[in-house]
Scaffold this motif. Structure first.
Motif, mmCIF file in Angstrom:
data_model
loop_
_atom_site.group_PDB
_atom_site.id
_atom_site.type_symbol
_atom_site.label_atom_id
_atom_site.label_comp_id
_atom_site.label_asym_id
_atom_site.label_seq_id
_atom_site.Cartn_x
_atom_site.Cartn_y
_atom_site.Cartn_z
ATOM 1 N N MET A 18 0.856 -1.177 0.000
ATOM 2 C CA MET A 18 0.000 0.000 0.000
ATOM 3 C C MET A 18 0.894 1.229 0.000
ATOM 4 O O MET A 18 1.863 1.303 0.734
ATOM 5 C CB MET A 18 -0.895 -0.005 1.237
ATOM 6 C CG MET A 18 -1.741 1.238 1.357
ATOM 7 S SD MET A 18 -2.872 1.247 2.746
ATOM 8 C CE MET A 18 -4.306 0.523 2.000
ATOM 9 N N ASN A 19 0.559 2.171 -0.840
ATOM 10 C CA ASN A 19 1.292 3.424 -0.867
ATOM 11 C C ASN A 19 0.414 4.543 -0.297
ATOM 12 O O ASN A 19 -0.721 4.301 0.110
ATOM 13 C CB ASN A 19 1.768 3.745 -2.291
ATOM 14 C CG ASN A 19 0.621 3.852 -3.277
ATOM 15 O OD1 ASN A 19 -0.478 4.264 -2.936
ATOM 16 N ND2 ASN A 19 0.863 3.472 -4.515
ATOM 17 N N LEU A 20 0.939 5.750 -0.290
ATOM 18 C CA LEU A 20 0.219 6.873 0.300
ATOM 19 C C LEU A 20 -1.086 7.159 -0.440
ATOM 20 O O LEU A 20 -2.095 7.517 0.171
ATOM 21 C CB LEU A 20 1.119 8.109 0.328
ATOM 22 C CG LEU A 20 0.700 9.235 1.243
ATOM 23 C CD1 LEU A 20 0.498 8.755 2.670
ATOM 24 C CD2 LEU A 20 1.720 10.351 1.219
ATOM 25 N N GLU A 21 -1.089 6.967 -1.744
ATOM 26 C CA GLU A 21 -2.309 7.189 -2.529
ATOM 27 C C GLU A 21 -3.390 6.175 -2.157
ATOM 28 O O GLU A 21 -4.562 6.531 -2.002
ATOM 29 C CB GLU A 21 -1.992 7.101 -4.024
ATOM 30 C CG GLU A 21 -3.144 7.507 -4.914
ATOM 31 C CD GLU A 21 -2.753 7.513 -6.384
ATOM 32 O OE1 GLU A 21 -3.556 7.001 -7.182
ATOM 33 O OE2 GLU A 21 -1.668 8.005 -6.712
ATOM 34 N N ALA A 64 3.467 -5.044 6.679
ATOM 35 C CA ALA A 64 3.692 -6.298 5.965
ATOM 36 C C ALA A 64 5.025 -6.222 5.248
ATOM 37 O O ALA A 64 5.533 -5.134 4.963
ATOM 38 C CB ALA A 64 2.568 -6.548 4.960
ATOM 39 N N THR A 65 5.580 -7.362 4.954
ATOM 40 C CA THR A 65 6.815 -7.418 4.199
ATOM 41 C C THR A 65 6.551 -6.880 2.801
ATOM 42 O O THR A 65 5.549 -7.243 2.169
ATOM 43 C CB THR A 65 7.322 -8.868 4.112
ATOM 44 O OG1 THR A 65 7.493 -9.352 5.446
ATOM 45 C CG2 THR A 65 8.634 -8.943 3.364
ATOM 46 N N ARG A 66 7.429 -6.030 2.344
ATOM 47 C CA ARG A 66 7.290 -5.443 1.012
ATOM 48 C C ARG A 66 7.436 -6.527 -0.037
ATOM 49 O O ARG A 66 8.343 -7.348 0.016
ATOM 50 C CB ARG A 66 8.352 -4.372 0.796
ATOM 51 C CG ARG A 66 8.211 -3.692 -0.570
ATOM 52 C CD ARG A 66 9.307 -2.721 -0.837
ATOM 53 N NE ARG A 66 9.322 -1.690 0.178
ATOM 54 C CZ ARG A 66 10.185 -0.694 0.201
ATOM 55 N NH1 ARG A 66 11.113 -0.609 -0.730
ATOM 56 N NH2 ARG A 66 10.145 0.206 1.143
ATOM 57 N N GLN A 67 6.540 -6.505 -0.998
ATOM 58 C CA GLN A 67 6.642 -7.444 -2.102
ATOM 59 C C GLN A 67 7.702 -6.936 -3.056
ATOM 60 O O GLN A 67 7.925 -5.735 -3.170
ATOM 61 C CB GLN A 67 5.303 -7.569 -2.812
ATOM 62 C CG GLN A 67 4.241 -8.168 -1.918
ATOM 63 C CD GLN A 67 2.914 -8.289 -2.633
ATOM 64 O OE1 GLN A 67 2.802 -8.016 -3.808
ATOM 65 N NE2 GLN A 67 1.900 -8.716 -1.908
ATOM 66 N N SER A 68 8.355 -7.871 -3.718
ATOM 67 C CA SER A 68 9.413 -7.459 -4.628
ATOM 68 C C SER A 68 8.835 -6.588 -5.737
ATOM 69 O O SER A 68 7.700 -6.763 -6.162
ATOM 70 C CB SER A 68 10.119 -8.667 -5.226
ATOM 71 O OG SER A 68 9.210 -9.416 -5.991
ATOM 72 N N LYS A 69 9.659 -5.683 -6.191
ATOM 73 C CA LYS A 69 9.235 -4.783 -7.256
ATOM 74 C C LYS A 69 9.211 -5.531 -8.581
ATOM 75 O O LYS A 69 9.884 -6.532 -8.763
ATOM 76 C CB LYS A 69 10.193 -3.593 -7.356
ATOM 77 C CG LYS A 69 10.146 -2.708 -6.147
ATOM 78 C CD LYS A 69 11.055 -1.529 -6.341
ATOM 79 C CE LYS A 69 11.001 -0.614 -5.132
ATOM 80 N NZ LYS A 69 11.847 0.542 -5.300
ATOM 81 N N ARG A 70 8.449 -5.013 -9.499
ATOM 82 C CA ARG A 70 8.427 -5.585 -10.838
ATOM 83 C C ARG A 70 9.777 -5.371 -11.492
ATOM 84 O O ARG A 70 10.440 -4.373 -11.254
ATOM 85 C CB ARG A 70 7.339 -4.919 -11.668
ATOM 86 C CG ARG A 70 5.951 -5.225 -11.182
ATOM 87 C CD ARG A 70 4.939 -4.551 -12.063
ATOM 88 N NE ARG A 70 3.608 -4.922 -11.636
ATOM 89 C CZ ARG A 70 2.510 -4.400 -12.133
ATOM 90 N NH1 ARG A 70 2.581 -3.487 -13.088
ATOM 91 N NH2 ARG A 70 1.339 -4.780 -11.707
ATOM 92 N N PRO A 71 10.164 -6.284 -12.370
ATOM 93 C CA PRO A 71 11.460 -6.124 -13.030
ATOM 94 C C PRO A 71 11.439 -4.959 -14.014
ATOM 95 O O PRO A 71 10.395 -4.591 -14.541
ATOM 96 C CB PRO A 71 11.645 -7.449 -13.763
ATOM 97 C CG PRO A 71 10.286 -8.016 -13.895
ATOM 98 C CD PRO A 71 9.489 -7.504 -12.741
ATOM 99 N N HIS A 72 12.608 -4.396 -14.243
ATOM 100 C CA HIS A 72 12.754 -3.318 -15.223
ATOM 101 C C HIS A 72 12.731 -3.916 -16.624
ATOM 102 O O HIS A 72 12.968 -5.114 -16.825
ATOM 103 C CB HIS A 72 14.082 -2.579 -15.006
ATOM 104 C CG HIS A 72 14.123 -1.833 -13.716
ATOM 105 N ND1 HIS A 72 13.520 -0.620 -13.559
ATOM 106 C CD2 HIS A 72 14.688 -2.134 -12.523
ATOM 107 C CE1 HIS A 72 13.716 -0.193 -12.321
ATOM 108 N NE2 HIS A 72 14.418 -1.105 -11.677
#
Length: 91
Positions: A1-4, A65-73
């Motif tokens: 979840m982000n601020l938005e 919660a543990t941050r989910q990995s970011k999408r690959p570039h």
């Protein structure tokens, strides 16, 4: 979840209670502009206690919660696709 996302959840909970931003602000001793900025995800700086107070007033809780990995570039995806092609080539 982000601020938005947080802001959208706060706004939805506030509207379900049929409260205005001014009513929320008054109950918490903060400005309506702060409530608005928080709901719109544009607040520059806000203390965690204020966020927790808004959540509590609106019947929400914050969870960690543990941050989910970011999408690959894109370059990572291209490299992986090229590697798969090379792996499929006859040797």
């Amino acid at each position: 979840m982000n601020l938005e996302d947080l802001g959208k959840a706060l706004q939805q909970a506030r509207k379900q209670k049929q409260w205005t931003q001014a009513e929320v602000a008054r109950q918490l001793g903060m400005s309506r502009a702060t409530v608005s900025a928080l709901e719109n995800g544009t607040v520059n700086e806000i203390g965690i206690r204020k966020v927790m107070a808004v959540c509590s007033l609106l019947g929400l809780e914050l969870h960690v919660a543990t941050r989910q990995s970011k999408r690959p570039h894109l370059h990572t995806l291209v490299s992986e696709a090229e590697q798969r092609k090379r792996d499929k080539e006859p040797k």
